[in-house]
Design a protein around this motif. Structure first.
Motif, PDB file in Angstrom:
ATOM      1  N   TRP A  54       0.958  -0.788  -0.276  1.00 42.70           N
ATOM      2  CA  TRP A  54      -0.012   0.513  -0.200  1.00 42.70           C
ATOM      3  C   TRP A  54       0.949   1.242  -0.265  1.00 42.70           C
ATOM      4  CZ3 TRP A  54      -5.030   0.513  -1.040  1.00 42.70           C
ATOM      5  CH2 TRP A  54      -5.318   2.192  -0.992  1.00 42.70           C
ATOM      6  N   SER A  67      -9.081   3.048  -0.061  1.00 41.33           N
ATOM      7  CA  SER A  67      -9.022   2.282   0.929  1.00 41.33           C
ATOM      8  C   SER A  67      -8.697   1.022   0.801  1.00 41.33           C
ATOM      9  CB  SER A  67     -10.279   2.720   1.883  1.00 41.33           C
ATOM     10  OG  SER A  67     -10.443   2.011   2.796  1.00 41.33           O
ATOM     11  N   ASP A  69     -10.206  -1.103   2.651  1.00 37.27           N
ATOM     12  CA  ASP A  69     -11.709  -1.166   2.859  1.00 37.27           C
ATOM     13  C   ASP A  69     -12.311  -2.350   1.967  1.00 37.27           C
ATOM     14  OD1 ASP A  69     -10.556  -1.767   5.049  1.00 37.27           O
ATOM     15  OD2 ASP A  69     -10.861   0.343   5.694  1.00 37.27           O
ATOM     16  N   ARG A  70     -11.921  -1.484   0.264  1.00 37.65           N
ATOM     17  CA  ARG A  70     -12.711  -1.025  -0.455  1.00 37.65           C
ATOM     18  C   ARG A  70     -12.213  -2.697  -1.814  1.00 37.65           C
ATOM     19  NH1 ARG A  70     -13.266   4.654  -3.373  1.00 37.65           N
ATOM     20  NH2 ARG A  70     -15.105   3.536  -4.823  1.00 37.65           N
TER      21      ARG A  70
END
Length: 328
Positions: A54, A67, A69-70
């Motif tokens: 990341w 994110s 989280d997506r």
């Protein structure tokens, strides 16, 4: 052919090294990503890869709202691609597998989605053979690791619509890649063929005892490879021609280079040569793990890309400024 809708949801099919790296790139660029892979440990490995990659990917270009989280995961291929706007396939390089897989993806995706394959050697004309909608299929072959290296080779098959190629070129450019349009299909595409040609000569020189493995790596990475990270060979020859530029180079220096092609060698790749290269590489690695060496590579590549973003007038549009979804 249906007009392609704006890309908001990306499906990653196959989450090995290339697929996981693609997932990291698309997530950093602000997309919703659904990944699928039949391996039992695929989801855990994918999420670990994205977490590790990341920061490096985000340093090159981070979209507003991006994110990890997506990222969602499912082992069900049809579910993964059911609402995708863009599919990036990364399955093993086996023609029969890719033909069947693309036919399945083609059947399960919305009619206005684009289907791209990361295939490094199989042509799209082969892959699209059993698709009902082959006009929307295209090769989008990255260079490893895709979340850092901008190059993507784009080439359609015999039944790919030219508009698909155009739209894929624009899409990749908008998300920070450097797409190159191949006008013809050929096995291995372009970058891997260039890489193979160089490595053939390097292996020949090692076999002939001209230099050892570590010195051959230095001869590339600290000389021409360093320049190739800034400009390609044609533009470098333009500079090599001095005030006369490429015209002077072609008239005065190119004949000598052409003559030297006759002296280039083809090694006999024996078991002994293979083991000599293995031993030489392990000695050069000096105890550092593959992960440690990859981290070093990625850190240097990220730094180089940052320099290119500041100085390159023809670069891939890389930026550390936020990238909005509307820009894709």
């Amino acid at each position: 052919m249906n007009a392609h809708r704006p890309v908001q949801r990306v499906a990653i099919v196959g989450t090995g090294t290339i697929g996981a790296s693609w997932a990291a790139h698309y997530l950093v660029r602000g997309f919703d990503v659904t990944a699928t892979d039949p391996a039992p440990t695929a989801e855990t490995a994918l999420r670990s890869y994205v977490e590790a990659a990341w920061d490096a990917a985000a340093s090159i270009g981070l979209a507003a709202g991006a994110s990890p989280d997506r990222l969602s995961f499912t082992a069900d291929l049809r579910q993964a691609v059911a609402d995708a706007d863009f599919v990036q396939e990364n399955a093993p390089e086996r023609p029969e597998l890719k033909v069947k897989l693309f036919a399945d993806i083609d059947e399960a995706t919305p009619p206005d989605a684009i289907l791209a394959s990361s295939s490094s050697g199989i042509t799209m004309s082969v892959i699209q053979a059993e698709c009902r909608h082959p006009e929307r299929t295209v090769i989008g072959h990255p260079f490893n690791p895709p979340h850092i290296v901008p190059l993507v080779e784009v080439v359609g098959g015999t039944r790919t619509d030219p508009d698909t190629v155009r739209d894929v070129m624009a899409f990749y450019a908008a998300i920070g890649k450097k797409p190159v349009h191949l006008k013809k299909e050929l096995p291995g595409h372009v970058a891997n063929r260039i890489q193979a040609a160089l490595y053939r000569e390097v292996v020949y020189l090692v076999q002939q005892g001209v230099l050892d493995v570590a010195d051959s790596d230095d001869a590339v990475s600290w000389g021409p490879g360093l320049r190739w990270g800034v400009m390609g060979p044609h533009l470098l020859w333009h500079l090599g021609g001095g005030e006369g530029g490429i015209q002077h180079f072609m008239e005065t220096l190119m004949p000598r280079m052409v003559a030297s092609w006759q002296d280039l060698g083809t090694p006999e790749f024996t078991p002994e040569l293979q083991q000599a290269i293995v031993a030489g590489v392990l000695d050069e690695a000096n105890g550092h793990s593959v992960d440690e060496l990859a981290d070093r590579r990625d850190a240097m590549l990220s730094a180089l890309l940052a320099v290119r973003a500041r100085h390159d007038f023809s670069g891939p549009g890389l930026t550390t400024d936020p990238v909005t979804e509307e820009g894709t």
